[in-house]
Design an enzyme around this catalytic site. Sequence first.
Site: not given
Length: 403
Positions: A7, A91, A241, A287, A336-337, A387
């Site tokens: 990547n 990727r 963004r 976080r 996920e977290n 991925e």
Amino acid sequence: MKVLVVNCGSSSVKYSLFDMQTEAKIAWGIVECIGLEESFYKRQTITVPQVKSACKVANHFEAIQMIITDLLDSKTGSIKDIKDIAVVGHRVVHGGYKFSKPVLVSEQVKKDLKECYSIAPLHTPHHYAGIEAIEKMLPGIPSVLVFDTAFHQTMPDYAYRYAIPSEYYGQDHVRKYGMHGTSHKYVAQIAAKMLNKDKNEVNLVTCHLGNGSSVTAIKNGKVIDTSMGFTPLAGLVMGTRCGDIDPAVIVHILSKYPKMTSDELNNLLNKQSGVAAVSGIKGGDMREVEDAMLKGDKKAELAFNMLCYSAKKFLCAYYGILNGVDGIVFTAGIGENSPLTREKVCEGLDNLGIKIDKSLNEPRSSKERFISTDDSKVKVMVIPTNEELMITKESIDVLNEKK
Ligand code: AMP
């Protein structure tokens, strides 16, 4: 059989080496700060803990040279010969208008990729450099390009076209492409298994919520709409963004600050906006935003609410166009977290048959799991994305097709 996933970012090269018998990642690392005064090389293997060293790396070729040399090291390396690598999966962020599925690298493919430079100028030239470096370092080993945009290529024209004069589509290829396709595809396949459905019959809304975020509508295993657009700037409020805004805001800014260059404007919308701009927290790290919000910081709370509201709007729009779904998936760093984000996004959707079970939502886990109540008509899942593993699988599929 081993597969190397590469990547290449603007100033970094990440890699992972997979053993496909076990689907285990056996070596991985990153070369960072390429082209700067001091670069860094972090690497580790399944048996050797992380080692970080400073180095001088002028370009992507030198980075890949260092990685391959390291993988071949007689004491600490993970391969004995370059022939141990069956295929290299690259990727590629943007397939532009030339690529709708993973492809084996050839001279024609490289030429086509070069033609897409102008659509993703910050990424594609670096991918290209990586492809050429691998060709030199691993002669005779096939390379496959896996595009972040490919999974979204099944969108109908009324979803991917923009209502602007058609020459911008015909000549300049301006349309919605969508991003994070490899992640959406991976979690959709896992979700289908969890729901005991054929992957070509499952209807889902997948929410990839990370530093960059996108939501995708999947009907019978195929994408019918997605929130990112021509570039990853569109859709949800993200870390730095802005996501969707009235395009006239940009015209207004340009007329008010006529000295602003397109690079500065790009930087403003991509790097200085989003959660970071609203909360005042550098980088818009979720976080930190949640910590600040829980301590009563109102700007952090507003940023959190804006991100969750934008995710919820896409989720509900896609639920509508799909006429209901089998499941909703949360993935990536935030998805996920962050139980708080998942709860807020799904709050007040019980009339749509979406009900989260707090006792399943709150515990941390790195495993895929259901977080909806037993009586929730729609199953809500958390699925860690992978991925790199998806890239290895797609690369092997392309290789097998060619045999
Ligand atoms: P990604 O781009 O997928 O790596 O996701 C990065 C985002 O995930 C950052 O905004 C992180 O702050 C966020 N993230 C990671 N762990 C947590 C967590 N435990 N709670 C909330 N957000 C998190």
